[in-house]
Design a protein around this motif. Sequence first.
Motif, PDB file in Angstrom:
ATOM      1  N   ILE A   7      43.073  42.852  35.149  1.00 55.76           N
ATOM      2  CA  ILE A   7      42.511  41.610  35.679  1.00 55.76           C
ATOM      3  C   ILE A   7      40.988  41.666  35.680  1.00 55.76           C
ATOM      4  N   THR A   8      40.440  42.802  36.150  1.00 58.80           N
ATOM      5  CA  THR A   8      38.993  42.943  36.251  1.00 58.80           C
ATOM      6  C   THR A   8      38.323  42.820  34.893  1.00 58.80           C
ATOM      7  N   GLN A   9      38.954  43.370  33.841  1.00 62.10           N
ATOM      8  CA  GLN A   9      38.294  43.443  32.550  1.00 62.10           C
ATOM      9  C   GLN A   9      38.587  42.258  31.650  1.00 62.10           C
ATOM     10  N   GLU A  10      39.797  41.668  31.699  1.00 62.82           N
ATOM     11  CA  GLU A  10      40.193  40.727  30.671  1.00 62.82           C
ATOM     12  C   GLU A  10      40.413  39.294  31.134  1.00 62.82           C
ATOM     13  N   VAL A  11      40.419  39.052  32.436  1.00 60.50           N
ATOM     14  CA  VAL A  11      40.812  37.717  32.876  1.00 60.50           C
ATOM     15  C   VAL A  11      39.834  36.629  32.446  1.00 60.50           C
ATOM     16  N   VAL A  12      38.547  36.979  32.294  1.00 56.93           N
ATOM     17  CA  VAL A  12      37.574  35.964  31.887  1.00 56.93           C
ATOM     18  C   VAL A  12      37.874  35.478  30.475  1.00 56.93           C
ATOM     19  N   ASP A  13      38.200  36.421  29.575  1.00 53.52           N
ATOM     20  CA  ASP A  13      38.457  36.059  28.186  1.00 53.52           C
ATOM     21  C   ASP A  13      39.918  35.726  27.920  1.00 53.52           C
ATOM     22  N   ASN A  14      40.796  36.184  28.774  1.00 56.26           N
ATOM     23  CA  ASN A  14      42.217  35.992  28.524  1.00 56.26           C
ATOM     24  C   ASN A  14      42.951  35.592  29.801  1.00 56.26           C
ATOM     25  N   PRO A  15      42.816  34.329  30.219  1.00 55.46           N
ATOM     26  CA  PRO A  15      43.468  33.883  31.456  1.00 55.46           C
ATOM     27  C   PRO A  15      44.988  33.903  31.365  1.00 55.46           C
ATOM     28  N   GLU A  16      45.529  34.046  30.153  1.00 52.79           N
ATOM     29  CA  GLU A  16      46.980  34.099  29.976  1.00 52.79           C
ATOM     30  C   GLU A  16      47.577  35.284  30.737  1.00 52.79           C
ATOM     31  N   ILE A  17      46.781  36.356  30.895  1.00 47.98           N
ATOM     32  CA  ILE A  17      47.247  37.526  31.633  1.00 47.98           C
ATOM     33  C   ILE A  17      47.619  37.143  33.057  1.00 47.98           C
ATOM     34  N   LEU A  18      46.799  36.328  33.686  1.00 43.77           N
ATOM     35  CA  LEU A  18      47.087  35.896  35.056  1.00 43.77           C
ATOM     36  C   LEU A  18      48.354  35.054  35.114  1.00 43.77           C
ATOM     37  N   ARG A  19      48.509  34.145  34.160  1.00 44.79           N
ATOM     38  CA  ARG A  19      49.681  33.274  34.179  1.00 44.79           C
ATOM     39  C   ARG A  19      50.968  34.064  33.949  1.00 44.79           C
ATOM     40  N   GLU A  20      50.904  35.119  33.117  1.00 43.96           N
ATOM     41  CA  GLU A  20      52.072  35.974  32.920  1.00 43.96           C
ATOM     42  C   GLU A  20      52.388  36.746  34.194  1.00 43.96           C
ATOM     43  N   ALA A  21      51.343  37.218  34.864  1.00 39.17           N
ATOM     44  CA  ALA A  21      51.536  38.045  36.051  1.00 39.17           C
ATOM     45  C   ALA A  21      52.142  37.263  37.212  1.00 39.17           C
ATOM     46  N   VAL A  22      51.969  35.943  37.221  1.00 38.16           N
ATOM     47  CA  VAL A  22      52.541  35.124  38.296  1.00 38.16           C
ATOM     48  C   VAL A  22      54.057  35.293  38.358  1.00 38.16           C
ATOM     49  N   HIS A  23      54.679  35.539  37.207  1.00 46.48           N
ATOM     50  CA  HIS A  23      56.142  35.648  37.138  1.00 46.48           C
ATOM     51  C   HIS A  23      56.630  37.098  37.193  1.00 46.48           C
ATOM     52  N   ASP A  24      55.728  38.026  37.540  1.00 45.56           N
ATOM     53  CA  ASP A  24      56.125  39.430  37.623  1.00 45.56           C
ATOM     54  C   ASP A  24      57.119  39.638  38.764  1.00 45.56           C
ATOM     55  N   GLU A  25      58.052  40.590  38.575  1.00 45.38           N
ATOM     56  CA  GLU A  25      59.057  40.865  39.598  1.00 45.38           C
ATOM     57  C   GLU A  25      58.449  41.492  40.840  1.00 45.38           C
ATOM     58  N   ASP A  26      57.341  42.201  40.659  1.00 42.17           N
ATOM     59  CA  ASP A  26      56.654  42.817  41.798  1.00 42.17           C
ATOM     60  C   ASP A  26      55.950  41.711  42.589  1.00 42.17           C
ATOM     61  N   ARG A  27      56.379  41.493  43.818  1.00 40.06           N
ATOM     62  CA  ARG A  27      55.826  40.393  44.624  1.00 40.06           C
ATOM     63  C   ARG A  27      54.342  40.571  44.893  1.00 40.06           C
ATOM     64  N   GLU A  28      53.918  41.827  45.036  1.00 37.68           N
ATOM     65  CA  GLU A  28      52.507  42.063  45.321  1.00 37.68           C
ATOM     66  C   GLU A  28      51.637  41.630  44.142  1.00 37.68           C
ATOM     67  N   ILE A  29      52.075  41.967  42.915  1.00 37.48           N
ATOM     68  CA  ILE A  29      51.333  41.571  41.722  1.00 37.48           C
ATOM     69  C   ILE A  29      51.363  40.054  41.564  1.00 37.48           C
ATOM     70  N   SER A  30      52.537  39.439  41.769  1.00 41.83           N
ATOM     71  CA  SER A  30      52.678  37.990  41.649  1.00 41.83           C
ATOM     72  C   SER A  30      51.776  37.273  42.650  1.00 41.83           C
ATOM     73  N   TYR A  31      51.780  37.743  43.906  1.00 37.45           N
ATOM     74  CA  TYR A  31      50.947  37.129  44.948  1.00 37.45           C
ATOM     75  C   TYR A  31      49.464  37.300  44.610  1.00 37.45           C
ATOM     76  N   TYR A  32      49.103  38.489  44.109  1.00 29.90           N
ATOM     77  CA  TYR A  32      47.714  38.767  43.754  1.00 29.90           C
ATOM     78  C   TYR A  32      47.261  37.838  42.627  1.00 29.90           C
ATOM     79  N   ALA A  33      48.134  37.615  41.631  1.00 29.89           N
ATOM     80  CA  ALA A  33      47.805  36.750  40.510  1.00 29.89           C
ATOM     81  C   ALA A  33      47.610  35.299  40.966  1.00 29.89           C
ATOM     82  N   VAL A  34      48.517  34.815  41.818  1.00 29.64           N
ATOM     83  CA  VAL A  34      48.409  33.449  42.332  1.00 29.64           C
ATOM     84  C   VAL A  34      47.110  33.277  43.124  1.00 29.64           C
TER      85      VAL A  34
END
Length: 294
Positions: A108-135
């Motif tokens: 997230i720290t390195q790629e989210v500016v150039d690749n926001p798709e990473i955040l949108r994929e992470a929203v659907h992660d099974e790990d609730r902590e990662i999903s909540y962090y992405a949202v």
Amino acid sequence: MEIEYFYIHLAVTLLYFLLVRRKENAWQAGAEAILVLCLPVIGFFSLLTWHMVSDLKGYRKVREENLVKINPPSARGRMTYQSDIMSLPDMQLMGDEHLKRRLFRTIITQEVVDNPEILREAVHDEDREISYYAVSLITARAENITSAIFELEKKLRQERDSEKEAELLETYAGKLQEFIRGGYGDENQREERKKDLLKVLEKLADKLPEKPVYREESIRLAISLQDFDHAEALLTLAGEKGRSSETFLRLSLELAIARRDREGTLSAIRRLKAFPGRLSPESLTAIRYWGGAA
């Protein structure tokens, strides 16, 4: 006395499990706790010694070094994510939740500016902590970008200097593109921002004629908005010199294709073929694909 000793040993085992769990996964911590429970004193001190030696010698980092590159001491131990070593889908299959979360934060720290798709994929992660962090990050970034857009709009309304206005318009265009590409807001909001961006690109094309990229992007955006008449007007506005360049000839082809205008498509292909200069790979590909009987 034996019962008291048993309870003390059980408490020590539980404490050991909780401490190890902070660094290792549940399976590793559980296996070590069983050894401590089955081998009183000896098991505890043996494993404790092993952990101390591992930390001193850096053995624990061997597994992480296979996935990431460890920064030098000046980076305070932060890991550098390398997408050629591990992709986000591969990271999501990891069983070690602690390492997975650590890697995700690095991505997230390195790629989210150039690749926001990473955040949108992470929203659907099974790990609730990662999903909540992405949202949370998506919400925060959307608010920051929206706030920056409103602030720039306010400055543009007040700016009277032409050069400064051009600089503000370029910054404004960049923020609008970031909002659109990031997928922030709902569909209607993104559509409105595209229309705002089109107006800004047209202003920049007029103010900075030495940068034809703004005219090109405004035409492409008008085509994507299916405002074909406006795109045609922008092509005409580009002037005879602009319309005879390879780029604008290719834009004429893109417009004809979007309109599903067969005659216009064949005409644009013929004009591209007749172009006196050396054609770019994009134009050659378009000619081969759409050439037909042209």
